[in-house]
Design an enzyme around this catalytic site. Structure first.
Site: not given
Length: 160
Positions: A63-64
């Site tokens: 994420h991410f």
């Protein structure tokens, strides 16, 4: 505010460190999201805690990977955990309550800015009311004094 908040049987010095936090909360790595308690005003039912956001957080792997951002739901969870510390301290006898609290409702959540590695997340929670085993809180998360997220959070306590 005094540097030494008190509970029924315990005297605490601020800041409250991770060892004491672990004695009050059931959460552990990788889900313990409160690193330190900076302020505690039991009369005003308010707590200010700190979460140091590190690139080493496991959630940043997905994420991410190219643009790491702390998930908003984990910011809300961090606020709830700060509220949990305050609630445990208010209810505790000999440093620990017999209730385990679960988040049961989140309302009016707002996410104003991304939280990224290197940020110091300040978690400011106020208990608005308590009804039997339910606690209703308002929380704001800040980075560098700017509100990055806020929400109304309700938690329910059950016998552990």
């Amino acid at each position: 505010m005094s540097d030494s908040p008190t509970t029924a049987h315990t005297r605490l010095e601020l800041p409250i460190d991770i060892i004491k936090i672990q004695a009050l909360l059931p959460h552990r790595y990788p889900f313990l999201l409160v690193d330190r308690i900076l302020e505690l005003d039991q009369k005003q039912k308010r707590i200010v805690a700190q979460k140091n956001v590190s690139i080493n957080e496991p959630f940043f792997q997905g994420h991410f990977p190219e643009h790491p951002v702390m998930p908003g739901v984990l910011i809300i969870e961090a606020l709830a955990q700060a509220g949990g510390v305050m609630t445990q301290l208010n209810l505790s006898h000999n440093g620990h309550s017999s209730l385990l609290f679960y988040m049961v409702r989140v309302d009016n959540a707002r996410f104003n800015k991304q939280v990224v590695p290197g940020d110091i997340l300040i978690l400011d929670m106020t208990m608005k009311r308590r009804i039997r085993n339910m606690g209703c809180y308002y929380g704001e998360a800040r980075v560098n004094g700017e509100v990055v997220a806020c929400a109304d959070i309700m938690c329910a306590g059950v016998k552990s």
